[in-house]
Design an enzyme around this catalytic site. Structure first.
Site, PDB file in Angstrom:
ATOM      1  N   ASN A  36      11.771  -6.477  -5.152  1.00  0.00           N
ATOM      2  CA  ASN A  36      10.133  -7.840  -4.665  1.00  0.00           C
ATOM      3  C   ASN A  36      10.258  -7.989  -6.283  1.00  0.00           C
ATOM      4  O   ASN A  36       9.110  -7.545  -6.969  1.00  0.00           O
ATOM      5  CB  ASN A  36       9.734  -6.419  -4.412  1.00  0.00           C
ATOM      6  N   TRP A  37      10.249  -8.929  -6.300  1.00  0.00           N
ATOM      7  CA  TRP A  37       9.830 -10.121  -7.974  1.00  0.00           C
ATOM      8  C   TRP A  37       8.150 -10.099  -8.420  1.00  0.00           C
ATOM      9  O   TRP A  37       7.949 -11.139  -9.626  1.00  0.00           O
ATOM     10  CB  TRP A  37      11.005 -11.021  -7.844  1.00  0.00           C
ATOM     11  N   LYS A  38       7.664  -9.895  -6.973  1.00  0.00           N
ATOM     12  CA  LYS A  38       6.680 -10.665  -7.009  1.00  0.00           C
ATOM     13  C   LYS A  38       5.900 -11.371  -7.601  1.00  0.00           C
ATOM     14  O   LYS A  38       6.850 -12.783  -7.213  1.00  0.00           O
ATOM     15  CB  LYS A  38       5.829  -9.448  -7.460  1.00  0.00           C
TER      16      LYS A  38
ATOM     17  N   HIS B  53       3.097  -5.952   2.091  1.00  0.00           N
ATOM     18  CA  HIS B  53       2.671  -5.374   1.289  1.00  0.00           C
ATOM     19  C   HIS B  53       0.942  -4.883   1.064  1.00  0.00           C
ATOM     20  O   HIS B  53       0.546  -5.993   0.877  1.00  0.00           O
ATOM     21  CB  HIS B  53       2.982  -6.422   0.145  1.00  0.00           C
TER      22      HIS B  53
ATOM     23  N   GLU C  77      -0.718  -4.954  -2.051  1.00  0.00           N
ATOM     24  CA  GLU C  77      -0.946  -5.853  -3.067  1.00  0.00           C
ATOM     25  C   GLU C  77      -1.450  -7.076  -2.009  1.00  0.00           C
ATOM     26  O   GLU C  77      -2.465  -7.458  -2.187  1.00  0.00           O
ATOM     27  CB  GLU C  77      -0.292  -6.587  -3.974  1.00  0.00           C
TER      28      GLU C  77
ATOM     29  N   GLU D 174       5.919   2.862   0.942  1.00  0.00           N
ATOM     30  CA  GLU D 174       5.481   3.026  -0.217  1.00  0.00           C
ATOM     31  C   GLU D 174       3.943   3.136  -0.890  1.00  0.00           C
ATOM     32  O   GLU D 174       2.705   2.138  -0.021  1.00  0.00           O
ATOM     33  CB  GLU D 174       5.035   1.524  -0.202  1.00  0.00           C
TER      34      GLU D 174
ATOM     35  N   GLY E  64       4.316   0.711  -9.591  1.00  0.00           N
ATOM     36  CA  GLY E  64       4.290   0.343 -10.970  1.00  0.00           C
ATOM     37  C   GLY E  64       3.402   1.354 -12.220  1.00  0.00           C
ATOM     38  O   GLY E  64       2.858   1.278 -13.079  1.00  0.00           O
TER      39      GLY E  64
ATOM     40  N   SER F 253       7.758   2.582  -7.893  1.00  0.00           N
ATOM     41  CA  SER F 253       8.067   2.944  -9.505  1.00  0.00           C
ATOM     42  C   SER F 253      10.136   3.665  -9.285  1.00  0.00           C
ATOM     43  O   SER F 253      10.272   4.481  -9.735  1.00  0.00           O
ATOM     44  CB  SER F 253       7.533   4.324  -9.964  1.00  0.00           C
TER      45      SER F 253
ATOM     46  N   GLY G 284      10.541  -2.713  -7.893  1.00  0.00           N
ATOM     47  CA  GLY G 284       9.477  -4.013  -8.085  1.00  0.00           C
ATOM     48  C   GLY G 284       9.914  -3.715  -9.927  1.00  0.00           C
ATOM     49  O   GLY G 284      10.880  -5.056  -9.997  1.00  0.00           O
ATOM     50  N   GLY G 285       9.083  -3.353 -10.677  1.00  0.00           N
ATOM     51  CA  GLY G 285       9.612  -4.015 -11.937  1.00  0.00           C
ATOM     52  C   GLY G 285      10.808  -3.420 -12.696  1.00  0.00           C
ATOM     53  O   GLY G 285      11.340  -4.220 -13.513  1.00  0.00           O
TER      54      GLY G 285
HETATM   55  P1  13P Z   1       7.570  -1.095  -8.396  1.00  0.00           P
HETATM   56  O1  13P Z   1       8.913  -0.273  -8.207  1.00  0.00           O
HETATM   57  O2  13P Z   1       7.246  -1.739  -9.210  1.00  0.00           O
HETATM   58  O3  13P Z   1       6.330   0.018  -8.478  1.00  0.00           O
HETATM   59  O4  13P Z   1       7.116  -1.854  -7.419  1.00  0.00           O
HETATM   60  C1  13P Z   1       7.401  -1.307  -5.908  1.00  0.00           C
HETATM   61  C2  13P Z   1       6.870  -2.616  -5.093  1.00  0.00           C
HETATM   62  O5  13P Z   1       6.100  -2.660  -5.436  1.00  0.00           O
HETATM   63  C3  13P Z   1       7.609  -3.233  -4.302  1.00  0.00           C
HETATM   64  O6  13P Z   1       7.460  -3.720  -3.180  1.00  0.00           O
END
Ligand code: 13P
Length: 258
Positions: free
Chosen positions: A11-13, A101, A103, A173, A179, A220, A241-242
Site C-alpha cells: 500500500n503506497w498510500k 483503511h 486512515e 491492521e 507506521g 509495521s 506500507g512504509g
Molecule cells: P506500515 O507498514 O507503514 O505500518 O503501514 C501499514 C498500513 O497501513 C498498510 O495499509
C-alpha cells in the site's frame, strides 16, 4: 480460491509521485524476476489513482503480480465528483481494492455503512476487496480488541455473502501499529485472525469462509518480522506500507517470502 499461497500487498498510500511510483514498480519487477521463476506468493501493488493506468501497463506480463487500488466508490456511475467506481477500476486492470483503511475511517470519516457499500460494489465487478479492520490503542488498552473486530465485521459485511466466484481479503491492521515500528507479536496476530475467522463463521457458511476468505496482517511489517505472518494457519500474508516504498528494502522482504 485454491490453497492460499501467501499474499503480499504493498500500500503506497500518498507517499510517492507518479514518477517515483513508476521507477519503484520497474525496480521491483526487476528484483522479483531475480527471485526465481516460480514464486510461491502473490504480490499486489496499490499506487495512487493517477498512477494506476501506467503501473497496470507495466504489470501486463508478470504472473502473480496484480494491480490494486486504495479505495473505490460505491455507486456505479453518475454525478459523483472526484469519485472512482469499481467498473472504472476494473477497466484499468485492477484486481484488488483496499476498503475501510483506518486512515480513511479517521481522515475521511468513512463509516461502516459506507465501507459495506464499497465492499459490495467491488465484489460486483469481481474485484477482491481488502477489508481493513483493527482496534485503536485506547480500545486495546480497554480490552476491546475482539469486540471491535466483531463489530466491524458484522457491520461491514452485513446483509450479504460471497457468491462462488468472489473472494475477500481481511487485513487485521491494529491502528496503533501502523507506521509505529511496532508490529504486534505473532501470538497476537494469530489470536486476532482466530477472532476474525469466528466472526465470519457466525455470518457465512464455513465452506465460504475457508475457501474464499484470506486473512492477512498489516502494521509495521518489514523484512525482520514478515515471517511472523506467513503460513500461520489462518494467517497468510501481509499488507505493507512504509517497508514497500524502497525497492531494495522491499525486495529484501520479498526474499523472505519467496
Ligand atoms: P506500515 O507498514 O507503514 O505500518 O503501514 C501499514 C498500513 O497501513 C498498510 O495499509
Amino acid at each position: 480460491m485454491t490453497k492460499p499461497s501467501n499474499l503480499l500487498i504493498a500500500n503506497w498510500k500518498m507517499s510517492l509521485s507518479v514518477k517515483q511510483t513508476l521507477a519503484l514498480t520497474k525496480a521491483l519487477l526487476k528484483g522479483v524476476s531475480n527471485l526465481g521463476k516460480f514464486l510461491d506468493f502473490s504480490l499486489v501493488l496499490c499506487p495512487t489513482f493517477p498512477a494506476l493506468s501506467a503501473v497496470g501497463t507495466l504489470l501486463k506480463k508478470p504472473a502473480n503480480i496484480y494491480l490494486g487500488a486504495q479505495d473505490v466508490f460505491w455507486k456505479g456511475h453518475g454525478p459523483y465528483t472526484g469519485e472512482v467506481s469499481a467498473e472504472i477500476l476494473s477497466e484499468l486492470g485492477v484486481k484488488y481494492v483496499i476498503v475501510g483503511h483506518s486512515e480513511r475511517r479517521q481522515y475521511l470519516k468513512e463509516t461502516d455503512d459506507m465501507i459495506r457499500h464499497k465492499v459490495m460494489a467491488a465484489l460486483q465487478y469481481n474485484l477482491t476487496p481488502v477489508l481493513c479492520l483493527g482496534e485503536t490503542y485506547a480500545q486495546r488498552q480497554a480490552g476491546q480488541r475482539d469486540a471491535v473486530l466483531h463489530q466491524q465485521l458484522s457491520r461491514d459485511l452485513a446483509g450479504f455473502s460471497l457468491t462462488g466466484q468472489q473472494n475477500l481479503v481481511i487485513a487485521y491492521e491494529p491502528v496503533w501499529a501502523i507506521g509505529s515500528g511496532k508490529a504486534v507479536s505473532q501470538s497476537d496476530m494469530l489470536q486476532a485472525a482466530e477472532v476474525i475467522e469466528q466472526g465470519l463463521r457466525q455470518m457465512w457458511p464455513s465452506e465460504t469462509v475457508s475457501r474464499q476468505v484470506r486473512i492477512i496482517y498489516g502494521g509495521s511489517v518489514d523484512d525482520t518480522n514478515i515471517k511472523t505472518c506467513l503460513n500461520q494457519g489462518r494467517l497468510n500474508g501481509a499488507l505493507v506500507g512504509g517497508a514497500s516504498l524502497q525497492a531494495a528494502g522491499f525486495i529484501k522482504l520479498l526474499r523472505q517470502v519467496a
